[in-house]
Design an enzyme around this catalytic site. Structure first.
Site, PDB file in Angstrom:
ATOM      1  N   LYS A  42     -11.871  -3.450  -6.118  1.00 28.14           N
ATOM      2  CA  LYS A  42     -11.600  -2.836  -7.357  1.00 28.14           C
ATOM      3  C   LYS A  42     -10.313  -3.669  -7.882  1.00 28.14           C
ATOM      4  CE  LYS A  42      -9.653   1.028  -5.458  1.00 28.14           C
ATOM      5  NZ  LYS A  42      -9.536   2.572  -5.408  1.00 28.14           N
ATOM      6  N   TYR A 274      20.615  -9.307 -19.172  1.00 28.20           N
ATOM      7  CA  TYR A 274      20.709  -8.199 -19.939  1.00 28.20           C
ATOM      8  C   TYR A 274      21.572  -7.139 -19.391  1.00 28.20           C
ATOM      9  CZ  TYR A 274      16.838  -9.993 -22.654  1.00 28.20           C
ATOM     10  OH  TYR A 274      16.130 -10.647 -23.528  1.00 28.20           O
TER      11      TYR A 274
HETATM   12  C1  LIG Z   1      -9.611   2.760  -3.872  1.00 25.52           C
HETATM   13  C2  LIG Z   1     -10.578   3.521  -3.098  1.00 25.52           C
HETATM   14  C3  LIG Z   1     -10.882   3.043  -1.783  1.00 25.52           C
HETATM   15  C4  LIG Z   1     -10.151   2.126  -1.127  1.00 25.52           C
HETATM   16  O1  LIG Z   1      -8.978   2.946  -0.368  1.00 25.52           O
HETATM   17  P1  LIG Z   1      -7.936   1.945   0.551  1.00 25.52           P
HETATM   18  O2  LIG Z   1      -6.833   2.942   0.813  1.00 25.52           O
HETATM   19  O3  LIG Z   1      -7.387   0.850  -0.171  1.00 25.52           O
HETATM   20  O4  LIG Z   1      -8.957   1.436   1.834  1.00 25.52           O
HETATM   21  C5  LIG Z   1     -11.953   3.900  -1.083  1.00 25.52           C
HETATM   22  N1  LIG Z   1     -12.693   4.879  -1.790  1.00 25.52           N
HETATM   23  C6  LIG Z   1     -12.380   5.221  -2.987  1.00 25.52           C
HETATM   24  C7  LIG Z   1     -13.217   6.239  -3.671  1.00 25.52           C
HETATM   25  C8  LIG Z   1     -11.363   4.652  -3.592  1.00 25.52           C
HETATM   26  O5  LIG Z   1     -10.966   5.145  -4.713  1.00 25.52           O
END
Ligand SMILES: *Cc1c(COP(=O)(O)O)cnc(C)c1O
Length: 379
Positions: A42, A274
């Site tokens: 993701k 800035y």
């Molecule tokens: C983001 C996510 C993961 C992965 O988590 P990590 O800590 O990056 O391994 C797994 N399951 C769900 C439902 C998530 O939202």
């Protein structure tokens, strides 16, 4: 774009290593005793490039399961991964109105309530969808985002999915809130609640998936399935920086480098950027680098260490939208390389250190590296 071209045109490059990605995936699976990896890609694979990560893991490790957060992410990955044996799971709550599109495009989704399933079915019937929608039943054991909270609700969801040809049961999952923190009791409770429900309802083990990076790395003796669902560890950072040491040596997949595009002296008493918050205590050499908070180099990284010619230098004054000024070891040539995340000779700056300085977590820094920064393959 290769590194040379990216640095020449943009003065910035996010370098990514296939070899590190594959090795992290392999090591994490070994640590967790896992046979199946649902690779979480993701948010553009935590900034590294979702289709790049998917292609690499499919080709090198025969990974067939990928998870993203949104329908748009799912569609992009599906376009690049059209193989029949590739499963793409949407982890977030999805709009039930898109049930037909998800089914037709071969995107599986979590379902978080009985009500959602009923509404999704309405859409599938209305649209006369030809393919069933693959469903992973979500159980909320303590994350509080989505999922059945009681066995009764999970049971009715299970029956509904099993008895309806518009759906295909593909999994049952939960998500841990404290796998990477020292809160073992909360973790244990979530695990126990999940186990209780799925065993009571006799949902076969092959459907279960619950281990995120924290579980896979730090609770490997408490994973009741062959499947892990991991993001962070793949990209080579420790999600529990400060709380737990990683049991395996992970290798950072990404490095962020840039170029000094202007070099000039700053005289004693002169200020810069800035707010004029930095004033030279003595004459010094400084350089301007084309990176700013619009690239993901957050404003809170004002004062952070960077590397030039193997020496530690510092971001002087405030980070601006597109540029920063850094200290230099001397009048270095224009186009001298700067390392923001990565290794330069004997010095190294890890993503964990950068995140720590910005008072956040590596996930936020990496997913914040914007589209303006070219992604470059180094192997
Ligand atoms: C983001 C996510 C993961 C992965 O988590 P990590 O800590 O990056 O391994 C797994 N399951 C769900 C439902 C998530 O939202």
């Amino acid at each position: 774009m290769d590194k040379k071209e990216a640095l020449k045109r943009r003065g910035l490059a996010f370098l990514r290593s296939k070899e590190a990605l594959v090795s992290n995936a392999r090591k994490t699976m070994q640590a967790a005793g896992a046979k199946r990896l649902i690779a979480v890609i993701k948010a553009n694979a935590y900034g590294h490039g979702d289709t790049w990560a998917a292609r690499t893991l499919y080709k090198e490790l025969q990974v067939k399961d990928f998870a993203v957060a949104t329908v748009e992410e799912g569609l992009r990955v599906r376009k690049a991964m059209s193989e029949e044996d590739v499963a793409i799971l949407l982890l977030g709550v999805q709009p039930y109105e898109l049930a037909g599109e998800m089914a037709e495009q071969g995107l599986a989704t979590i379902a978080g309530s009985f009500d959602w399933l009923v509404k999704a079915k309405g859409i599938l019937v209305e649209e006369g969808t030809k393919r069933p929608l693959a469903i992973h039943l979500a159980v909320d054991t303590g994350m509080g985002r989505v999922g059945a909270k009681t066995e009764a609700e999970l049971s009715s969801m299970l029956d509904f999915v099993r008895q309806d040809e518009h759906f295909d049961l593909a999994g049952v999952m939960t998500h841990f809130a404290t796998a990477d923190e020292k809160k073992q009791a909360y973790y244990d409770q979530q695990l126990a609640d999940f186990m209780h429900m799925v065993t009571d309802l006799a949902i076969p083990r092959k459907y279960w998936h619950l281990a995120n990076s924290g579980s896979a790395l730090f609770h490997s003796d408490q994973i009741p399935t062959d499947t892990i669902r991991v993001g962070a560890a793949l990209y080579g950072f420790n999600p529990a920086f400060g709380a737990y040491e990683s049991p395996v040596e992970l290798e950072a997949v990404g490095q962020l480098v840039g170029r000094v595009w202007a070099v000039h002296p700053l005289l004693k008493g002169e200020s810069l950027s800035y707010g004029a918050t930095y004033t030279a205590k003595q004459d010094q050499w400084v350089g301007t680098v084309p990176i700013g908070y619009a690239d993901g180099w957050k404003r809170s990284l004002s004062g952070m260490t960077v590397l030039v010619n193997g020496t530690k230098q510092r971001v002087l004054g405030r980070v601006t939208m597109d540029q920063i000024v850094i200290s230099l070891p001397g009048p270095v040539p224009v186009n001298t390389e700067v390392t923001f995340i990565g290794q330069d000779a004997d010095e190294k700056i890890s993503i964990e250190e950068v995140a720590d300085f910005a008072k956040t977590i590596p996930h936020e820094i990496l997913t914040g590296i914007s589209d303006r920064v070219p992604r470059v393959n180094i192997d």
